[in-house]
Design a protein around this motif. Sequence first.
Motif, mmCIF file in Angstrom:
data_model
loop_
_atom_site.group_PDB
_atom_site.id
_atom_site.type_symbol
_atom_site.label_atom_id
_atom_site.label_comp_id
_atom_site.label_asym_id
_atom_site.label_seq_id
_atom_site.Cartn_x
_atom_site.Cartn_y
_atom_site.Cartn_z
ATOM 1 N N MET A 1 2.161 16.820 3.023
ATOM 2 C CA MET A 1 2.654 15.467 3.179
ATOM 3 C C MET A 1 1.495 14.489 3.383
ATOM 4 S SD MET A 1 5.328 13.609 3.327
ATOM 5 C CE MET A 1 6.035 12.174 4.022
ATOM 6 N N ALA A 2 0.551 14.863 4.214
ATOM 7 C CA ALA A 2 -0.569 13.967 4.504
ATOM 8 C C ALA A 2 -1.429 13.755 3.267
ATOM 9 C CB ALA A 2 -1.405 14.515 5.640
ATOM 10 N N ALA A 3 -1.604 14.789 2.461
ATOM 11 C CA ALA A 3 -2.421 14.645 1.252
ATOM 12 C C ALA A 3 -1.775 13.670 0.281
ATOM 13 C CB ALA A 3 -2.624 16.003 0.589
ATOM 14 N N ALA A 4 -0.460 13.696 0.176
ATOM 15 C CA ALA A 4 0.238 12.767 -0.721
ATOM 16 C C ALA A 4 0.100 11.328 -0.229
ATOM 17 C CB ALA A 4 1.705 13.152 -0.826
ATOM 18 N N GLN A 5 0.150 11.121 1.078
ATOM 19 C CA GLN A 5 -0.020 9.782 1.634
ATOM 20 C C GLN A 5 -1.440 9.280 1.409
ATOM 21 O OE1 GLN A 5 1.186 10.236 5.689
ATOM 22 N NE2 GLN A 5 3.310 9.691 5.245
ATOM 23 N N ARG A 7 -3.453 10.196 -0.991
ATOM 24 C CA ARG A 7 -3.599 9.941 -2.417
ATOM 25 C C ARG A 7 -2.945 8.605 -2.789
ATOM 26 N NH1 ARG A 7 -2.864 14.865 -3.897
ATOM 27 N NH2 ARG A 7 -0.611 14.760 -3.715
ATOM 28 N N SER A 8 -1.793 8.323 -2.225
ATOM 29 C CA SER A 8 -1.118 7.055 -2.530
ATOM 30 C C SER A 8 -1.898 5.867 -1.964
ATOM 31 C CB SER A 8 0.312 7.062 -2.013
ATOM 32 O OG SER A 8 0.333 7.028 -0.610
ATOM 33 N N THR A 9 -2.545 6.054 -0.831
ATOM 34 C CA THR A 9 -3.373 4.990 -0.257
ATOM 35 C C THR A 9 -4.560 4.698 -1.160
ATOM 36 O OG1 THR A 9 -2.739 5.664 1.977
ATOM 37 C CG2 THR A 9 -4.706 4.287 1.770
ATOM 38 N N TYR A 10 -5.214 5.748 -1.624
ATOM 39 C CA TYR A 10 -6.340 5.583 -2.545
ATOM 40 C C TYR A 10 -5.895 4.880 -3.826
ATOM 41 C CZ TYR A 10 -9.674 6.818 -6.171
ATOM 42 O OH TYR A 10 -10.539 6.758 -7.223
ATOM 43 N N ARG A 11 -4.778 5.314 -4.377
ATOM 44 C CA ARG A 11 -4.282 4.716 -5.625
ATOM 45 C C ARG A 11 -3.890 3.260 -5.426
ATOM 46 N NH1 ARG A 11 -0.645 9.783 -7.685
ATOM 47 N NH2 ARG A 11 -2.378 11.025 -8.497
ATOM 48 N N ALA A 12 -3.340 2.924 -4.275
ATOM 49 C CA ALA A 12 -2.960 1.535 -4.002
ATOM 50 C C ALA A 12 -4.188 0.634 -3.970
ATOM 51 C CB ALA A 12 -2.203 1.446 -2.681
ATOM 52 N N ILE A 13 -5.267 1.118 -3.360
ATOM 53 C CA ILE A 13 -6.494 0.319 -3.301
ATOM 54 C C ILE A 13 -7.086 0.152 -4.696
ATOM 55 C CG2 ILE A 13 -8.882 0.312 -2.482
ATOM 56 C CD1 ILE A 13 -7.854 1.385 0.154
ATOM 57 N N VAL A 14 -7.149 1.224 -5.471
ATOM 58 C CA VAL A 14 -7.703 1.131 -6.829
ATOM 59 C C VAL A 14 -6.837 0.215 -7.692
ATOM 60 C CG1 VAL A 14 -8.213 2.449 -8.916
ATOM 61 C CG2 VAL A 14 -8.910 3.317 -6.696
ATOM 62 N N PHE A 53 -8.702 5.920 9.988
ATOM 63 C CA PHE A 53 -9.304 5.592 8.694
ATOM 64 C C PHE A 53 -8.223 5.271 7.668
ATOM 65 C CE2 PHE A 53 -10.578 7.097 4.457
ATOM 66 C CZ PHE A 53 -11.604 6.210 4.203
ATOM 67 N N TYR A 54 -7.204 6.101 7.541
ATOM 68 C CA TYR A 54 -6.157 5.863 6.549
ATOM 69 C C TYR A 54 -5.270 4.681 6.929
ATOM 70 C CZ TYR A 54 -7.664 9.776 3.864
ATOM 71 O OH TYR A 54 -8.429 10.599 3.086
ATOM 72 N N HIS A 55 -5.115 4.445 8.200
ATOM 73 C CA HIS A 55 -4.405 3.251 8.648
ATOM 74 C C HIS A 55 -5.175 2.001 8.206
ATOM 75 C CE1 HIS A 55 -1.905 0.679 11.137
ATOM 76 N NE2 HIS A 55 -3.012 0.176 11.666
#
Length: 108
Positions: A1-5, A7-14, A53-55
């Motif tokens: 679950m954490a890996a998917a979140q 990944r979605s955070t990274y994709r949102a920034i890009v 960091f992810y927050h």
Amino acid sequence: MAAAQHRSTYRAIVRELNQASIYARAARPKSVSAHIRMVFEGRRGVNTNEQQFYHDMRNTATFMRSQRIHRALLERYNPLLGLSTEERVTKSANRVGLNMPVTPQGED
């Protein structure tokens, strides 16, 4: 679950970086996206303060999206924003039904 979140955070920034870019897709510099990827990959093995960091990265994506929407709303509701003084005066006069006098070529 954490890996998917993550990944979605990274994709949102890009995604927001790509939408905010002033360059065409082919001419867009890849260095910014590469740097963001390097930052995320550098944090992958580090467990200290990972949630913070992810927050912060989610907040960054939200900020970038808000800036893009704000710019679009300014352009929509304030059409005189990016004009020169002369263009702004002309458009304002046209808005109230007046025409600016034509100036002769030799005068400024």
